[in-house]
Scaffold this motif. Structure first.
Motif, PDB file in Angstrom:
ATOM      1  N   ALA A 107      51.956  40.352  38.610  1.00 39.65           N
ATOM      2  CA  ALA A 107      51.432  40.098  37.260  1.00 39.65           C
ATOM      3  C   ALA A 107      50.920  41.409  36.687  1.00 39.65           C
ATOM      4  CB  ALA A 107      50.307  39.065  37.296  1.00 39.65           C
ATOM      5  N   LYS A 108      50.857  41.479  35.366  1.00 40.85           N
ATOM      6  CA  LYS A 108      50.382  42.707  34.752  1.00 40.85           C
ATOM      7  C   LYS A 108      48.876  42.866  34.983  1.00 40.85           C
ATOM      8  CE  LYS A 108      49.485  40.931  30.076  1.00 40.85           C
ATOM      9  NZ  LYS A 108      49.764  41.104  28.645  1.00 40.85           N
ATOM     10  N   PRO A 109      48.372  44.101  35.038  1.00 41.88           N
ATOM     11  CA  PRO A 109      46.935  44.324  35.261  1.00 41.88           C
ATOM     12  C   PRO A 109      46.091  43.706  34.151  1.00 41.88           C
ATOM     13  CG  PRO A 109      48.180  46.358  35.551  1.00 41.88           C
ATOM     14  CD  PRO A 109      49.121  45.360  34.939  1.00 41.88           C
ATOM     15  N   VAL A 110      44.862  43.363  34.513  1.00 46.06           N
ATOM     16  CA  VAL A 110      43.909  42.798  33.552  1.00 46.06           C
ATOM     17  C   VAL A 110      42.829  43.839  33.282  1.00 46.06           C
ATOM     18  CG1 VAL A 110      42.161  41.020  33.173  1.00 46.06           C
ATOM     19  CG2 VAL A 110      44.320  40.427  34.284  1.00 46.06           C
ATOM     20  N   LEU A 111      42.604  44.145  32.009  1.00 50.24           N
ATOM     21  CA  LEU A 111      41.587  45.105  31.606  1.00 50.24           C
ATOM     22  C   LEU A 111      40.378  44.354  31.072  1.00 50.24           C
ATOM     23  CD1 LEU A 111      41.203  48.250  31.242  1.00 50.24           C
ATOM     24  CD2 LEU A 111      41.848  47.880  28.854  1.00 50.24           C
TER      25      LEU A 111
END
Length: 230
Positions: free
Chosen positions: A163-167
């Motif tokens: 999954a894409k990173p969470v900022l």
């Protein structure tokens, strides 16, 4: 969960009342089209969840929430997109843009119920999770999916499996307090890692099972011995 809805539009209140009545585990205690009356009620009888419009006469929903000493979980309901960042600053569970349908409403309530269970130590599943605010919404992250966490000054980036990173706006110290201390360790002023995903350590560097290599700083060299003994 007990809840209250505040909105100066009677039709909006009726819609929330109708939707809430279809969801198990959610009790809509009271509805108010007068925000001041709603404030007085909440100050004397706190609830778990508040549905509240933002653009109302006398007092905005944002100011109303700020005025509460005991804040319930918040779901903002509004016809205006421009207030999303304000809702984010107040750590709202969700932000429903009118007109919203039952499916969107139920998803917002489910987020609130998940977070409520998490806060009260009664998660409905066995998967441990981390809750963070990102992109104006609350996100539930299974901790088993965390590859590593990276510091970006006032923000952190949570790198995930598949999954894409969470900022999110949070310090590394703060997120460390939210994670299981036996499962996550800080190895650098800029990194936290899950111990279970350490494949090898060499030359003061950690090699993760994903192939990512991260440095171990002087202040955290004790992690090497801890890992050897684990």
């Amino acid at each position: 969960m007990t809840s209250v809805a505040i909105d100066d539009e009677p039709l909006a209140l009726e819609l929330i009342k109708n939707y809430a009545g279809q969801l198990p585990g959610l009790e809509l205690v009271k509805i108010f089209n007068d925000p001041i009356a709603g404030v007085h009620f909440l100050k004397s009888k706190p609830v778990d969840l508040l549905f509240i419009d933002i653009n109302m006469p006398d007092i905005s929903g944002l100011d109303l929430v700020r005025s509460l000493k005991v804040k319930p979980l918040i779901i903002f309901t509004t016809a205006y997109k421009d207030f999303a960042f304000d809702g984010f600053e107040l750590e709202a569970i969700d932000y429903l843009l009118k007109p919203f349908d039952f499916d969107r409403f139920s998803k917002a309530v489910q987020k609130a119920q998940d977070f409520y269970s998490f806060k009260h130590g009664a998660q409905t599943d066995t998967e441990e999770s981390l809750f963070v605010h990102s992109e104006y919404k609350l996100i539930k992250i299974p901790i088993s999916q965390i590859e590593y966490i990276e510091s970006l000054e006032d923000y952190i980036r949570i790198h995930l499996t598949n999954a894409k990173p969470v900022l999110t706006l949070m310090s590394l110290k703060k997120v460390c307090e939210k994670l299981p201390h036996d499962k996550f360790k800080r190895i650098h002023r800029g990194y936290i890692i899950p111990v279970s995903k350490v494949k090898a350590i060499a030359n003061r560097k950690v090699l993760l099972t994903s192939g990512k290599e991260l440095p171990i700083s002087e202040s955290y060299l004790q992690f090497i011995q801890e890992w050897k003994n684990s």
